[in-house]
Design a protein around this motif. Sequence first.
Motif, PDB file in Angstrom:
ATOM      1  N   SER A 179       0.838  -1.276  -0.248  1.00 41.24           N
ATOM      2  CA  SER A 179       0.000   0.051  -0.004  1.00 41.24           C
ATOM      3  C   SER A 179       0.894   1.360   0.187  1.00 41.24           C
ATOM      4  O   SER A 179       1.953   0.854   0.336  1.00 41.24           O
ATOM      5  CB  SER A 179      -0.763  -0.086   1.018  1.00 41.24           C
ATOM      6  OG  SER A 179      -0.250  -0.118   2.340  1.00 41.24           O
ATOM      7  N   ASP A 181      -2.331   6.120   1.603  1.00 40.81           N
ATOM      8  CA  ASP A 181      -3.830   5.727   1.994  1.00 40.81           C
ATOM      9  C   ASP A 181      -4.679   5.511   0.992  1.00 40.81           C
ATOM     10  O   ASP A 181      -5.782   5.352   1.209  1.00 40.81           O
ATOM     11  CB  ASP A 181      -4.230   6.860   2.946  1.00 40.81           C
ATOM     12  CG  ASP A 181      -4.131   6.400   4.497  1.00 40.81           C
ATOM     13  OD1 ASP A 181      -3.319   5.417   4.925  1.00 40.81           O
ATOM     14  OD2 ASP A 181      -4.485   7.363   5.419  1.00 40.81           O
ATOM     15  N   GLU A 190     -10.412  -4.755   9.452  1.00 36.07           N
ATOM     16  CA  GLU A 190      -8.991  -4.205   9.457  1.00 36.07           C
ATOM     17  C   GLU A 190      -8.720  -2.788  10.216  1.00 36.07           C
ATOM     18  O   GLU A 190      -7.644  -2.855  10.824  1.00 36.07           O
ATOM     19  CB  GLU A 190      -8.475  -3.593   7.939  1.00 36.07           C
ATOM     20  CG  GLU A 190      -7.018  -3.885   7.881  1.00 36.07           C
ATOM     21  CD  GLU A 190      -6.491  -2.809   6.920  1.00 36.07           C
ATOM     22  OE1 GLU A 190      -7.234  -2.065   6.202  1.00 36.07           O
ATOM     23  OE2 GLU A 190      -5.012  -3.146   6.805  1.00 36.07           O
ATOM     24  N   SER A 218      -5.220  -1.622  12.389  1.00 37.94           N
ATOM     25  CA  SER A 218      -4.524  -0.252  11.923  1.00 37.94           C
ATOM     26  C   SER A 218      -5.327   1.054  12.702  1.00 37.94           C
ATOM     27  O   SER A 218      -4.633   2.134  12.673  1.00 37.94           O
ATOM     28  CB  SER A 218      -4.487  -0.122  10.474  1.00 37.94           C
ATOM     29  OG  SER A 218      -5.944   0.034  10.055  1.00 37.94           O
ATOM     30  N   HIS A 256      -8.799   2.799   6.264  1.00 35.93           N
ATOM     31  CA  HIS A 256      -8.212   3.237   4.903  1.00 35.93           C
ATOM     32  C   HIS A 256      -8.157   1.849   4.165  1.00 35.93           C
ATOM     33  O   HIS A 256      -8.218   0.977   4.492  1.00 35.93           O
ATOM     34  CB  HIS A 256      -6.802   3.815   5.129  1.00 35.93           C
ATOM     35  CG  HIS A 256      -5.816   3.155   5.846  1.00 35.93           C
ATOM     36  ND1 HIS A 256      -5.578   3.223   6.989  1.00 35.93           N
ATOM     37  CD2 HIS A 256      -5.196   1.989   5.511  1.00 35.93           C
ATOM     38  CE1 HIS A 256      -4.891   2.404   7.742  1.00 35.93           C
ATOM     39  NE2 HIS A 256      -4.592   1.631   6.910  1.00 35.93           N
ATOM     40  N   THR A 290       1.563  -0.695  12.800  1.00 36.21           N
ATOM     41  CA  THR A 290       0.887   0.232  11.696  1.00 36.21           C
ATOM     42  C   THR A 290       0.457   1.497  12.661  1.00 36.21           C
ATOM     43  O   THR A 290       0.593   2.600  12.223  1.00 36.21           O
ATOM     44  CB  THR A 290      -0.387  -0.338  11.053  1.00 36.21           C
ATOM     45  OG1 THR A 290       0.226  -1.295  10.349  1.00 36.21           O
ATOM     46  CG2 THR A 290      -0.890   0.715   9.965  1.00 36.21           C
ATOM     47  N   SER A 319       3.220   0.619   6.078  1.00 34.87           N
ATOM     48  CA  SER A 319       3.806   1.201   7.284  1.00 34.87           C
ATOM     49  C   SER A 319       5.344   0.648   7.566  1.00 34.87           C
ATOM     50  O   SER A 319       5.833   0.909   8.658  1.00 34.87           O
ATOM     51  CB  SER A 319       2.901   1.452   8.470  1.00 34.87           C
ATOM     52  OG  SER A 319       2.688   0.079   8.643  1.00 34.87           O
TER      53      SER A 319
HETATM   54  N1  HSE Z   1      -1.688   3.448   4.375  1.00 40.16           N
HETATM   55  C1  HSE Z   1      -1.471   2.716   5.556  1.00 40.16           C
HETATM   56  C2  HSE Z   1      -0.547   3.513   6.204  1.00 40.16           C
HETATM   57  C3  HSE Z   1      -1.222   1.145   5.088  1.00 40.16           C
HETATM   58  O1  HSE Z   1       0.470   3.857   5.800  1.00 40.16           O
HETATM   59  O2  HSE Z   1      -0.658   3.736   7.475  1.00 40.16           O
HETATM   60  C4  HSE Z   1      -0.756   0.542   6.222  1.00 40.16           C
HETATM   61  O3  HSE Z   1      -1.957   0.038   7.035  1.00 40.16           O
END
Ligand code: HSE
Length: 307
Positions: A14, A21, A128, A132, A136, A181, A259
């Motif tokens: 990601s 995000d 999820e 986290s 996102h 994360t 992350s």
């Molecule tokens: N987009 C998220 C972040 C991905 O960078 O925190 C990890 O869950």
Amino acid sequence: MNRSVTVHAPASVSNVGPGFDILGFALDGMGDKITLSTREDEQYVIEAVGAELPMNPEKNVATVGLRSLCNHLGYKGGFDIKIEKNFTPGSGLGSSASSAAGAVFAANELLLAGLTKDELVPFALDGEVVASKNRHADNIAPCMLGGFVAVKGCDPFDAFSVDYPNDLKVLIVFPDVPIKTAEAREILPKSIGMATGISQSANMAGLITGLMRSDYELIRNSLHDEFAQPYRKQLIPHYDEVSDLAYAHEAVGFNISGSGPAMFGLFKAQAETKALKTAIEKIYNQADIGIQFHESGINHRGVEHLR
Ligand code: HSE
């Protein structure tokens, strides 16, 4: 009689540089195998293979997602859920997204609920969020749909797939350092300046266009992140050295995967990565830090029923 289905839910990268995000892609050769079976009672019973996962159904991303979907469907039965992991949770490769997306997809198949993958995403996101602490979909969406996916919104879920070069190859570099994360989000600034926003938007537009046109030069010039990478790279020992090495060995892009601590490099299929891996291994061996690699293509199928 109890019925059962088994699915594969791919790992994912990601952020992908400027897409903090909102952009992610699914990985071939890595992911969760999830077997979901109905039970006679109303319990959710978890079995984890290959990793230590929360056994409390209120705290496990897969069962929280499952519960959310079943509440929506009005299904009150219980499940046995077996989660087989072939990659490490907390690596930045969307482990919780794989479990949550895999569980809701499996339930949709098992209960013949008939929801589309797009419709299943919000329920997987409910799961999820437990890991986290933020909603996102840049891991859930590519895990569910496959390929590169850009997320325009989570409430309601709105995303589009991005075409990418067929011959794109990914090298994952995974040093053995723990990063959560939720903690990696805590260290980020809560607001950004106008110049940073403009530059990040320009790079996101460049990256998406570069992917769609198979323009490797544009991908390379655009795959930069000013929102998270400057802060998070401090959590990853030797990040700058490894990034410099990757670009010196023909990477068309390199950055932190999610992350972290995993990092990813994008390469043309014919690029030779052996010397790069040896050089990276040397850096982490000298620092007494374990290191793993994964090399694969992009998974374009997303979560799928294994028959
Ligand atoms: N987009 C998220 C972040 C991905 O960078 O925190 C990890 O869950």
